[in-house]
Scaffold this motif. Structure first.
Motif, PDB file in Angstrom:
ATOM      1  N   GLY A   1       0.809  -1.210   0.000  1.00 32.69           N
ATOM      2  CA  GLY A   1       0.000   0.000   0.000  1.00 32.69           C
ATOM      3  C   GLY A   1       0.846   1.266   0.000  1.00 32.69           C
TER       4      GLY A   1
ATOM      5  N   THR B   1     -17.297   1.403  -5.345  1.00 40.48           N
ATOM      6  CA  THR B   1     -16.459   2.591  -5.568  1.00 40.48           C
ATOM      7  C   THR B   1     -16.604   3.202  -6.968  1.00 40.48           C
ATOM      8  OG1 THR B   1     -14.537   1.212  -6.215  1.00 40.48           O
ATOM      9  CG2 THR B   1     -14.744   1.811  -3.880  1.00 40.48           C
TER      10      THR B   1
ATOM     11  N   TRP C   1     -11.629   1.912  -7.284  1.00 38.53           N
ATOM     12  CA  TRP C   1     -10.292   1.694  -6.736  1.00 38.53           C
ATOM     13  C   TRP C   1      -9.368   0.967  -7.716  1.00 38.53           C
ATOM     14  CZ3 TRP C   1     -11.092  -0.247  -0.977  1.00 38.53           C
ATOM     15  CH2 TRP C   1     -11.642   0.804  -0.220  1.00 38.53           C
TER      16      TRP C   1
ATOM     17  N   HIS D   1      -7.234   3.723  -6.918  1.00 36.60           N
ATOM     18  CA  HIS D   1      -6.651   3.732  -5.572  1.00 36.60           C
ATOM     19  C   HIS D   1      -6.385   2.290  -5.136  1.00 36.60           C
ATOM     20  CE1 HIS D   1      -6.122   7.702  -3.897  1.00 36.60           C
ATOM     21  NE2 HIS D   1      -7.264   8.095  -4.460  1.00 36.60           N
TER      22      HIS D   1
ATOM     23  N   ASP E   1      -3.969   1.372  -3.577  1.00 38.97           N
ATOM     24  CA  ASP E   1      -3.458   1.442  -2.198  1.00 38.97           C
ATOM     25  C   ASP E   1      -4.583   1.205  -1.189  1.00 38.97           C
ATOM     26  OD1 ASP E   1      -4.511   3.842  -3.192  1.00 38.97           O
ATOM     27  OD2 ASP E   1      -3.498   5.038  -1.663  1.00 38.97           O
ATOM     28  N   TYR E   2      -5.788   1.705  -1.479  1.00 42.55           N
ATOM     29  CA  TYR E   2      -6.915   1.481  -0.569  1.00 42.55           C
ATOM     30  C   TYR E   2      -7.251  -0.009  -0.466  1.00 42.55           C
ATOM     31  CZ  TYR E   2      -7.911   6.550  -0.761  1.00 42.55           C
ATOM     32  OH  TYR E   2      -7.841   7.922  -0.672  1.00 42.55           O
TER      33      TYR E   2
ATOM     34  N   TYR F   1      -4.724  -1.650   1.722  1.00 45.07           N
ATOM     35  CA  TYR F   1      -4.982  -1.318   3.121  1.00 45.07           C
ATOM     36  C   TYR F   1      -6.215  -2.051   3.640  1.00 45.07           C
ATOM     37  CZ  TYR F   1      -1.513   2.441   2.767  1.00 45.07           C
ATOM     38  OH  TYR F   1      -0.350   3.148   2.607  1.00 45.07           O
ATOM     39  N   LEU F   2      -7.204  -2.252   2.770  1.00 44.42           N
ATOM     40  CA  LEU F   2      -8.387  -3.024   3.159  1.00 44.42           C
ATOM     41  C   LEU F   2      -7.974  -4.446   3.547  1.00 44.42           C
ATOM     42  CD1 LEU F   2     -11.463  -3.544   3.349  1.00 44.42           C
ATOM     43  CD2 LEU F   2     -11.425  -4.078   0.900  1.00 44.42           C
TER      44      LEU F   2
END
Length: 581
Positions: free
Chosen positions: A440, A528, A536, A545, A547-548, A551-552
């Motif tokens: 991420g 999203t 995402w 994203h 990166d999201y 992180y999820l």
């Protein structure tokens, strides 16, 4: 007096000569400790596994490219065919495991299914090299096969899936069978075996991902599938060469039948009260279990409802009459069912880890596709090839764990294995969280460059793909703790006569992890992409994203770890008593 003096000595000598876990040699005689088992048998099993995994990964790693270029399939169709086949490879072990535990035993199950495997590999090679069978009407890299050619290819592919179903769940357990659990010295070596077993898998995977992929892309698919086929033949030779050294666990009959017998007997006695004195529960009188190849299991206080199956009622006369197992079950049989049920929460906690592991073949590759892949001026490394660093990490950490971490940890934990199996798996779960955070953070840096330089429509940005190496190395390290710990845990905690089935059960976490990843991507994109947003994970990752998403997965892994801590603190390791017969 002379007789009294000699008899105990004879019994002691017999104990030193033969195994006490009920294993036999290839001729069905009691296994001699000095002539069978141990590392002299395992070298053949490890050699077999290394060659078999080389064949499997050598054929499967680049399969999507074959489907696209030779069978003229689109990206989505080819990807779905690969995942469907891969999923089947992790479901068929349930078939092989059942046959091994119930009827054939692990040796004969492997011996039977390797021939299906070799036949499938041979047919696959022929389908890619023999005129008439190989796809025709080729224009450059794209061919237009007829329905018969496509059918032959898929028959071969699913023969391989069936063949691997008899090997995957049996080979690790068969290797562990070579060490007598009743012998303390051999018991210690068993833990080391699982480390070296996983090491041998990754040696095969390393060769497949480098040498064989290069052959397929630069020499031809006939050779590309032919070399793995030869490797599989060598694997078969390795396996049979060791036959006289193997220790064989005898099959104990259908494990599913025994499970249903306990359930039926317990519900038949739903109104019966379980006595406070658990010694009153039904169990065979002698030291041996009435289940072939299994030791007795001590009674446990969990899942008390199923104890009703072992309560002897007036209708369960066991004098001069054979016990009806659908009405009365032994404590050991009841504890078998309890063991399986208590394993399920630990099994479920491995699914999220498998989801993280699956990102190497999906999101890590997509992320790498957007980065600078140059290695020198003239050579570009395919983004998928960075999985080599995962393999290198496993090959590094496996001997380090076995030779250095275990002896060091043993000084502090007083555990013979350094860490308990549950502790080892938990450490891997923690490391996997850091792997997702690292991926991420890299994506944040990459997107920051895109934003700063307004490079939203650039296919690649001047940021080296080798910045991905840390996340691959962390995944490899996590594997050594979690996947190997899982192999050992499911073998050790499974009832003696259900070990193949439990090994197959542990393999299903990989399949479910892939399915969970697919579900997460689908749900994330649906949520999203609202209001005209790209979501995402759009086709152009520079506008997304990713990166999201990483992180999820890190958050899900952390929550999974907290649940795992709760599960592991309440788990009680099984206790076997007596000898197997």
């Amino acid at each position: 007096m002379g007789f009294a003096h000699i008899y105990p000595k004879t019994m002691e000598e017999e104990k030193d000569v033969y195994t006490e876990d009920g294993t036999v040699d290839i001729h069905k005689n009691p296994a001699n400790k000095k002539k069978t088992g141990n590392w002299k048998a395992c070298r053949f099993i490890l050699g077999n596994e290394c060659c078999e995994r080389l064949a499997y990964y050598g054929m499967g790693t680049n399969l999507v490219n074959y489907l696209e270029s030779r069978l003229n399939q689109g990206n989505a169709t080819a990807a779905n065919n690969v995942t469907n086949w891969s999923g089947t490879c992790y479901i068929t072990p349930l078939i092989g495991a059942f046959l091994a535990d119930a009827y054939l035993g692990r040796y004969w199950t492997i011996a039977t299914f390797v021939f299906i495997y070799v036949s499938g590999m041979t047919l696959l090679t022929l389908s890619a090299s023999v005129p008439g069978l190989k796809p025709g009407n080729c224009n450059g890299d794209t061919c237009h096969p007829n329905s018969g050619q496509t059918a032959v290819f898929f028959v071969a592919l699913y023969m391989i899936a069936l063949g691997t179903g008899g090997i995957k769940p049996c080979v690790s357990s068969f290797g562990a069978d070579q060490f007598d659990e009743n012998d303390e010295a051999e018991k210690l070596k068993k833990s080391s075996f699982f480390n070296w077993f996983y090491f041998s898998i990754n040696v095969g995977a390393l060769v497949a991902a480098t040498v064989l992929v290069w052959i397929q892309m630069n020499v031809g698919w006939g050779w590309g599938f032919g070399v793995p086929t030869v490797a599989m033949v060598i694997a078969v030779v390795f396996f049979f060469l060791g036959s006289r050294y193997y220790r064989l666990q005898r099959p104990g009959g259908s494990p599913l039948t025994r499970i249903f017998q306990v359930i039926v007997a317990a519900f038949r006695k739903v109104s019966v009260t379980v006595p406070e004195d658990k010694s009153l529960l039904f169990e065979t009188a002698d030291d041996e279990s009435n289940i072939t190849g299994s030791r007795k299991l001590e009674h446990t206080d969990n899942l008390k409802f199923f104890d009703k199956a072992a309560v002897e009622s007036h209708s369960d006369s066991i004098k001069d009459v054979e016990v009806n197992p659908w009405r009365l079950c032994s404590v050991t049989q009841v504890e078998e069912l309890k063991s399986i049920i208590t394993l399920l929460p630990v099994w479920a906690s491995g699914i999220v880890f498998a989801t993280v592991y699956s990102q190497m073949n999906t999101m890590f590759v997509l992320q790498g596709n957007t980065m600078d892949q140059h290695m020198g001026k003239n050579f570009e490394i395919p983004s998928a090839s960075l999985s080599l660093f995962d393999t290198v990490s496993v090959l590094f950490w496996t001997p380090v764990y076995d030779q250095f971490i275990v002896p060091f940890a043993r000084k502090f934990t007083r555990q013979e294995r350094g860490f308990t199996q549950l502790q080892r798996m938990g450490i891997g779960l923690v490391i996997s969280i850091f792997a997702m955070v690292t991926a991420g953070v890299l994506e944040v840096v990459r997107l920051d460059y895109v934003k700063t330089h307004n490079a939203y429509d650039d296919k690649k940005i001047p940021m080296s793909i080798f910045w991905q190496i840390p996340q691959y190395l962390l995944i490899g390290c996590a594997e050594v703790f979690t996947f190997i710990g899982q192999l050992e845990f499911f073998y050790d905690q499974a009832p003696d006569a259900m070990r193949s089935l439990c090994s197959a059960l542990s393999l299903t976490t990989v399949a479910l992890g892939n399915y969970l990843s697919t579900v997460l991507v689908t749900v994330v994109m649906k949520l999203t992409k609202k209001n005209g947003k790209p979501g995402w994970i759009p086709d152009n990752l520079n506008r997304g994203h990713l990166d999201y998403f990483f992180y999820l997965l890190a958050v899900l892994s952390f929550l999974n770890f907290l649940v795992y801590l709760w599960i592991s603190k309440r788990y009680k390791y099984k206790k076997a008593i007596g000898r197997a017969h």
